[in-house]
Motif scaffolding. Structure first.
Motif, short mmCIF file in Angstrom:
data_model
loop_
_atom_site.label_atom_id
_atom_site.label_comp_id
_atom_site.label_asym_id
_atom_site.label_seq_id
_atom_site.Cartn_x
_atom_site.Cartn_y
_atom_site.Cartn_z
N TYR A 348 -3.02 16.48 29.20
CA TYR A 348 -2.26 17.08 30.31
C TYR A 348 -2.89 18.38 30.80
O TYR A 348 -2.19 19.22 31.39
CB TYR A 348 -0.82 17.36 29.88
CG TYR A 348 -0.05 16.15 29.42
CD1 TYR A 348 -0.06 14.96 30.15
CD2 TYR A 348 0.73 16.21 28.26
CE1 TYR A 348 0.67 13.86 29.73
CE2 TYR A 348 1.48 15.12 27.84
CZ TYR A 348 1.44 13.95 28.57
OH TYR A 348 2.16 12.87 28.16
N MET A 349 -4.17 18.57 30.60
CA MET A 349 -4.82 19.84 30.95
C MET A 349 -5.53 19.75 32.30
O MET A 349 -5.83 18.66 32.80
CB MET A 349 -5.82 20.22 29.86
CG MET A 349 -5.17 20.43 28.50
SD MET A 349 -4.07 21.87 28.46
CE MET A 349 -5.29 23.18 28.36
N PRO A 350 -5.83 20.91 32.93
CA PRO A 350 -6.58 20.91 34.19
C PRO A 350 -7.94 20.23 34.02
O PRO A 350 -8.52 20.21 32.93
CB PRO A 350 -6.74 22.40 34.50
CG PRO A 350 -5.65 23.07 33.75
CD PRO A 350 -5.44 22.27 32.51
N ALA A 351 -8.46 19.70 35.12
CA ALA A 351 -9.74 19.00 35.07
C ALA A 351 -10.89 19.94 34.71
O ALA A 351 -11.80 19.58 33.95
CB ALA A 351 -10.02 18.33 36.41
N ASP A 352 -10.86 21.15 35.24
CA ASP A 352 -11.91 22.14 34.98
C ASP A 352 -11.54 22.93 33.73
O ASP A 352 -10.55 23.66 33.71
CB ASP A 352 -12.05 23.07 36.19
CG ASP A 352 -13.19 24.05 36.05
OD1 ASP A 352 -13.73 24.20 34.93
OD2 ASP A 352 -13.54 24.68 37.08
N LYS A 353 -12.34 22.81 32.68
CA LYS A 353 -12.00 23.47 31.42
C LYS A 353 -11.97 24.98 31.54
O LYS A 353 -11.31 25.67 30.74
CB LYS A 353 -12.98 23.05 30.33
CG LYS A 353 -12.46 23.30 28.91
CD LYS A 353 -13.26 22.56 27.87
CE LYS A 353 -12.63 22.75 26.49
NZ LYS A 353 -13.33 21.97 25.44
N ASP A 354 -12.68 25.53 32.53
CA ASP A 354 -12.64 26.97 32.75
C ASP A 354 -11.23 27.44 33.13
O ASP A 354 -10.91 28.63 33.00
CB ASP A 354 -13.62 27.38 33.85
CG ASP A 354 -15.07 27.33 33.37
OD1 ASP A 354 -15.28 27.32 32.15
OD2 ASP A 354 -15.96 27.29 34.23
N TYR A 355 -10.41 26.52 33.61
CA TYR A 355 -9.05 26.85 34.02
C TYR A 355 -8.02 26.55 32.92
O TYR A 355 -6.83 26.73 33.15
CB TYR A 355 -8.67 26.11 35.30
CG TYR A 355 -9.09 26.85 36.55
CD1 TYR A 355 -8.21 27.69 37.21
CD2 TYR A 355 -10.38 26.73 37.05
CE1 TYR A 355 -8.58 28.39 38.35
CE2 TYR A 355 -10.78 27.42 38.19
CZ TYR A 355 -9.87 28.25 38.83
OH TYR A 355 -10.26 28.95 39.95
N TRP A 356 -8.47 26.12 31.77
CA TRP A 356 -7.53 25.92 30.68
C TRP A 356 -6.90 27.26 30.31
O TRP A 356 -7.60 28.26 30.10
CB TRP A 356 -8.22 25.35 29.46
CG TRP A 356 -8.54 23.89 29.56
CD1 TRP A 356 -8.61 23.14 30.70
CD2 TRP A 356 -8.86 23.02 28.48
NE1 TRP A 356 -8.95 21.85 30.41
CE2 TRP A 356 -9.11 21.73 29.04
CE3 TRP A 356 -8.96 23.17 27.11
CZ2 TRP A 356 -9.44 20.63 28.27
CZ3 TRP A 356 -9.29 22.08 26.33
CH2 TRP A 356 -9.53 20.82 26.91
N ALA A 357 -5.59 27.29 30.24
CA ALA A 357 -4.85 28.51 29.92
C ALA A 357 -3.92 28.24 28.75
O ALA A 357 -3.83 27.12 28.24
CB ALA A 357 -4.06 28.97 31.15
N VAL A 358 -3.19 29.26 28.32
CA VAL A 358 -2.16 29.04 27.31
C VAL A 358 -1.08 28.12 27.88
O VAL A 358 -0.66 27.15 27.25
CB VAL A 358 -1.55 30.38 26.85
CG1 VAL A 358 -0.34 30.13 25.94
CG2 VAL A 358 -2.59 31.21 26.14
N GLN A 359 -0.64 28.40 29.10
CA GLN A 359 0.38 27.60 29.76
C GLN A 359 -0.25 26.90 30.96
O GLN A 359 -0.82 27.55 31.84
CB GLN A 359 1.54 28.48 30.22
CG GLN A 359 2.68 27.72 30.87
CD GLN A 359 3.76 28.63 31.40
OE1 GLN A 359 4.54 28.24 32.24
NE2 GLN A 359 3.81 29.87 30.93
N ASN A 360 -0.14 25.57 30.97
CA ASN A 360 -0.78 24.76 32.01
C ASN A 360 0.28 23.86 32.64
O ASN A 360 0.73 22.89 32.04
CB ASN A 360 -1.90 23.92 31.40
CG ASN A 360 -2.90 24.78 30.64
OD1 ASN A 360 -3.87 25.27 31.20
ND2 ASN A 360 -2.65 24.97 29.33
N ALA A 361 0.70 24.22 33.84
CA ALA A 361 1.82 23.56 34.51
C ALA A 361 1.31 22.54 35.51
O ALA A 361 0.67 22.89 36.51
CB ALA A 361 2.70 24.59 35.21
#
Length: 489
Positions: A348-361
């Motif tokens: 359920y994470m963003p496609a770009d791993k650079d945008y992975w955060a603690v909270q990913n909505a």
């Protein structure tokens, strides 16, 4: 120091003692002394003559028992086979390391949890020594993204790539802090408040409203019905005051359940009854009895503290004369079905791993649900070195992750004006006929902070001179926190 309590260290908490055995489900409908060793050192001396029943072994119930334990013989009833309620912890092993992952509540911050923050120091869970502290600091990063394409709409760690969006979010955070002030009205809904903000409507529709829904119900329309002040009170005070200011939050190295075990280990006169679902309360000649699903009748008790959530506890009063108003108030609380999953793969994470955060909505189809990257708290700044452990809300997702470690379904409270009014009106009867209430449904929002506060309020009536309460209130006075209140007035 906390009264007569010796702070526990990491090893003793993880071992868990007899309560650790209970939490694994190895005990079947048994009464477990919270601290057998202390009882044995007492040399068979009887405990306090006053008896107290506490229904629900979550944070509010255990806090109530802890603060009342010195003057009461406490029976703590829990329907599940382990303590914790929404402070429910799973240990996940990755490589040579073990990580405590909270299946329910997790994050806390001194600005939104001042009592809880102080209490963790009081019981020895929080220390300036990193070798002794059971608190870990980590980033509070956020990404809001399209759940279909995986493309980011907002990333708190990428402000230079979207200055207009970052400034809009900063405007929102400033208005959100104002909405948590004591003079803000409870009746203002999130929808009404958002509509009145001087922020681009597209940004409110595509970023703010979905993200706000992800923090409770996951439903973009339903979140608009909730009290803006109550909803924002759980996080708004942690917001930055500039777009470049880093934001941090805190978590537990032993899980929130580990903290609750520390409280029970400090109790001398509390007995935990697991797999003891309460079906009804019965009043007779000024005392109370508790009937469990097995048919057993426990008691008599001089007082009862109910901390089980309203959908359950409203059924306790069917046979109690003249308490229909309590059941009516409990029945007015609104809830929403939720589902949490713990998993290893970044489904359920963003496609770009650079945008992975603690909270990913992830936004999509009128819903927005969050995936927490637990691993963001650990390892180096390189995402590749961080543990691949995730906690995700998944009531509205199209499919599940491949490596599912655990799941939990529960009812999440909705802080609607109707729910808040029900809590306010019910608390006017607090203590009537020696019946007390504690938990999120008695205060403004669902936090560890308000669970602790509700237990404190009960103890102020039932054990006002208790050593644990006296010691903690002295600490609060020293930290200028005695005036903190979460009552709905």
């Amino acid at each position: 120091m906390l009264g007569s309590v010796n702070p526990l260290r990491r090893r003793s908490v993880l071992q868990g003692g007899v309560l650790g055995v209970a939490s694994l489900g190895l005990l079947n409908s048994r009464a477990i002394p919270a601290n057998q060793a202390k009882r044995e050192r007492r040399g068979g001396k009887a405990g306090p003559g006053k008896r107290l029943a506490v229904v629900g072994a979550g944070a509010a119930g255990i806090a109530s028992a802890y603060f009342c334990d010195s003057a009461w013989s406490v029976d703590l009833f829990e329907s599940r086979d382990k303590i914790g309620g929404h402070a429910d912890t799973l240990n996940v092993t990755e490589g040579d390391e073990r990580y405590a992952v909270d299946i329910g509540a997790e994050f806390f911050h001194p600005d939104t949890h001042p009592l809880y923050w102080s209490f963790l120091a009081e019981i020895g869970a929080r220390s300036d020594d990193p070798e002794e502290s059971l608190v870990i600091e980590g980033p509070a990063s956020l990404t809001v993204f399209d759940g279909g394409t995986g493309e980011a709409r907002f990333g708190s760690e990428h402000v230079l790539e979207d200055i207009p969006g970052a400034l809009r979010f900063l405007t929102f955070t400033g208005e959100a802090r104002k909405m948590t002030e004591p003079d803000a009205p409870w009746e203002t809904t999130m929808g009404g408040w958002l509509d009145g903000l001087d922020i681009d409507d597209g940004y409110k529709r595509d970023v703010l409203t979905p993200w706000l829904s992800s923090l409770t119900c996951g439903d973009v329309e339903l979140v608009r019905t909730q009290s803006a002040r109550a909803h924002l009170s759980s996080f708004a005070k942690t917001f930055p005051r500039s777009i470049f200011e880093p934001v941090h939050t805190y978590n537990s190295t032993v899980g929130l359940e580990g903290y609750l075990r520390m409280l029970l280990d400090a109790c001398e006169n509390t007995t935990v009854l697991t797999r003891a679902a309460v079906e009804s309360l019965e009043e007779q000649s000024g005392t109370w009895h508790v009937r469990t699903a097995s048919g057993r009748r426990h008691g008599p008790y001089d007082a009862v503290v109910v901390t089980a959530p309203p959908p359950v506890s409203k059924e306790f009063f069917g046979d109690v004369p003249d308490l229909g108003h309590i059941a009516e108030h409990l029945g007015a609380h609104e809830y929403h079905p939720s589902r949490l999953v713990i998993h290893r793969d970044p489904h359920y994470m963003p496609a770009d791993k650079d945008y992975w955060a603690v909270q990913n909505a992830a936004v999509g189809g009128g819903h927005c649900e969050t995936s927490i990257w637990v691993g963001a708290y650990y390892g180096t700044s390189d995402p590749a070195t961080k543990p691949g452990i995730f906690k995700s809300w998944a009531a509205h997702r199209a499919d599940d992750p491949g490596e599912l470690l655990a799941e939990r379904r529960f009812s999440h409270p909705l802080s609607t004006p109707r729910s808040l009014a029900a809590a306010r009106d019910m608390m006017a009867f607090q203590g009537e006929r020696n019946l007390y209430f504690a938990g999120s449904f008695t205060t403004i929002t669902d936090l560890q902070e308000t669970a602790l506060y509700s237990g404190l309020r009960v103890a102020e009536s039932l054990n006002p001179q208790g050593p644990q309460l006296t010691s903690f209130k002295k600490r609060l006075a020293d930290e200028d926190l005695l005036g903190v209140s979460y009552d709905i007035v």
